[in-house]
Write a protein that holds these residues in place. Structure first.
Motif, PDB file in Angstrom:
ATOM      1  N   THR A   2       0.832  -1.195   0.000  1.00 53.17           N
ATOM      2  CA  THR A   2       0.000   0.000   0.000  1.00 53.17           C
ATOM      3  C   THR A   2       0.871   1.252   0.000  1.00 53.17           C
ATOM      4  O   THR A   2       1.841   1.351   0.751  1.00 53.17           O
ATOM      5  N   LEU A   3       0.518   2.180  -0.837  1.00 55.08           N
ATOM      6  CA  LEU A   3       1.248   3.439  -0.913  1.00 55.08           C
ATOM      7  C   LEU A   3       0.966   4.288   0.327  1.00 55.08           C
ATOM      8  O   LEU A   3      -0.168   4.398   0.778  1.00 55.08           O
ATOM      9  N   LEU A 123       1.134   3.994 -10.063  1.00 49.84           N
ATOM     10  CA  LEU A 123       1.775   3.444  -8.872  1.00 49.84           C
ATOM     11  C   LEU A 123       3.149   2.858  -9.172  1.00 49.84           C
ATOM     12  O   LEU A 123       4.050   2.911  -8.327  1.00 49.84           O
ATOM     13  N   GLY A 124       3.320   2.315 -10.355  1.00 49.80           N
ATOM     14  CA  GLY A 124       4.590   1.690 -10.706  1.00 49.80           C
ATOM     15  C   GLY A 124       5.722   2.677 -10.888  1.00 49.80           C
ATOM     16  O   GLY A 124       6.893   2.281 -10.947  1.00 49.80           O
ATOM     17  N   PRO A 178       5.584  14.698 -15.793  1.00 45.67           N
ATOM     18  CA  PRO A 178       5.356  13.569 -16.697  1.00 45.67           C
ATOM     19  C   PRO A 178       5.863  12.226 -16.160  1.00 45.67           C
ATOM     20  O   PRO A 178       5.417  11.179 -16.621  1.00 45.67           O
ATOM     21  N   ARG A 179       6.782  12.252 -15.194  1.00 48.36           N
ATOM     22  CA  ARG A 179       7.401  11.003 -14.716  1.00 48.36           C
ATOM     23  C   ARG A 179       6.381  10.009 -14.177  1.00 48.36           C
ATOM     24  O   ARG A 179       6.506   8.798 -14.404  1.00 48.36           O
ATOM     25  N   THR A 180       5.386  10.480 -13.449  1.00 52.93           N
ATOM     26  CA  THR A 180       4.461   9.576 -12.761  1.00 52.93           C
ATOM     27  C   THR A 180       3.043   9.609 -13.319  1.00 52.93           C
ATOM     28  O   THR A 180       2.158   8.946 -12.771  1.00 52.93           O
ATOM     29  N   ARG A 181       2.832  10.333 -14.383  1.00 53.64           N
ATOM     30  CA  ARG A 181       1.457  10.491 -14.853  1.00 53.64           C
ATOM     31  C   ARG A 181       0.917   9.195 -15.461  1.00 53.64           C
ATOM     32  O   ARG A 181       1.672   8.319 -15.915  1.00 53.64           O
ATOM     33  N   ALA A 185      -0.447   2.741 -20.848  1.00 49.52           N
ATOM     34  CA  ALA A 185       0.129   1.494 -20.337  1.00 49.52           C
ATOM     35  C   ALA A 185      -0.124   1.288 -18.844  1.00 49.52           C
ATOM     36  O   ALA A 185       0.216   0.241 -18.297  1.00 49.52           O
ATOM     37  N   THR A 186      -0.723   2.261 -18.171  1.00 53.50           N
ATOM     38  CA  THR A 186      -0.925   2.174 -16.721  1.00 53.50           C
ATOM     39  C   THR A 186      -1.867   1.036 -16.356  1.00 53.50           C
ATOM     40  O   THR A 186      -2.943   0.893 -16.930  1.00 53.50           O
TER      41      THR A 186
END
Length: 230
Positions: A2-3, A123-124, A178-181, A185-186
């Motif tokens: 869990t985050l 999350l990845g 942009p790194r975590t958006r 592919a999410t």
């Protein structure tokens, strides 16, 4: 796993009454915007127009509270609008809301319908825990323009979301990196709904439940949980 999301004491002192809700989803199916996600946006725009009844978004009490919060940490809310106000203005304009992808459309629709900032992250791509802090000004914020990566830094005292690698969203909920958006592919993501007084806990939970329902319809079989940040 869990985050973990935490809010610093500095932020809570500066902006009392801040609350948030996390919608965490795994096993999502994303892809280009389609008829279902576009319908969510169209219905959200209709609900927004009905709610405002001819007023501008900044006249809504919740948006006014966000403007005051931005002013408190030194931002100019008419130049760098919180995400809910920015989306609401686009929804009311001739061009309407942008179509991004199925998952982004879903959370943008909830943001517009409820006039609440909602963000989504893959999350990845998150490194460690997420924290809402007042920046020192040294934290890296990576942007990309024309295929070229550039590193910016927030202003000292600016409220930012960050993980162990750097800033993920500047000026609280103004500009996502942009790194975590979320992209096509999410598969696993979390969505953060952020509220200030006068939005009530019941109103916040209703917005979260609506987002969870939309995600479940767009991604049958996804594992979805709704919870408070730590």
């Amino acid at each position: 796993m869990t985050l973990t999301l935490t809010v610093s004491d500095e932020v809570r002192t500066l902006v009392p009454g801040f609350t948030a809700l996390v919608v965490e989803a795994r096993g999502l199916i994303n892809g280009p915007s389609d008829e279902a996600s576009s319908a969510l946006l169209d219905e959200a725009a209709r609900r927004l127009a009905e709610r405002l009844d001819g007023r501008s978004p900044d006249q809504d009490p919740h948006i006014a509270a966000w403007r005051a919060a931005y002013t408190a940490f030194g931002a100019k809310p008419s130049r760098t609008r919180n995400s809910a106000e920015a989306l609401a203005r686009r929804a009311l304009a001739d061009g309407g809301l942008p179509r991004i992808n199925r998952l982004v459309d879903a959370y943008n629709a909830v943001s517009v319908a409820h006039l609440i900032p909602v963000g989504g992250e893959d999350l990845g791509r998150i490194q460690g825990a997420m924290r809402l802090i007042r920046a020192t000004g040294d934290e890296p914020f990576v942007t990309v323009a024309g295929g070229v990566e550039n590193v910016e830094h927030p202003e000292p005292g600016e409220i930012v979301w960050c993980d162990e690698e750097g800033v993920t969203c500047r000026r609280w909920n103004w500009r996502q990196g942009p790194r975590t958006r979320i992209d096509d592919a999410t598969v696993d993501a979390f969505f953060l709904l952020e509220a200030l007084d006068p939005m009530t806990g019941d109103e916040l939970r209703a917005a979260g439940a609506e987002l969870a329902e939309s995600l479940a319809k767009l991604s049958p079989g996804a594992r979805i949980t709704v919870r408070d940040p730590e």
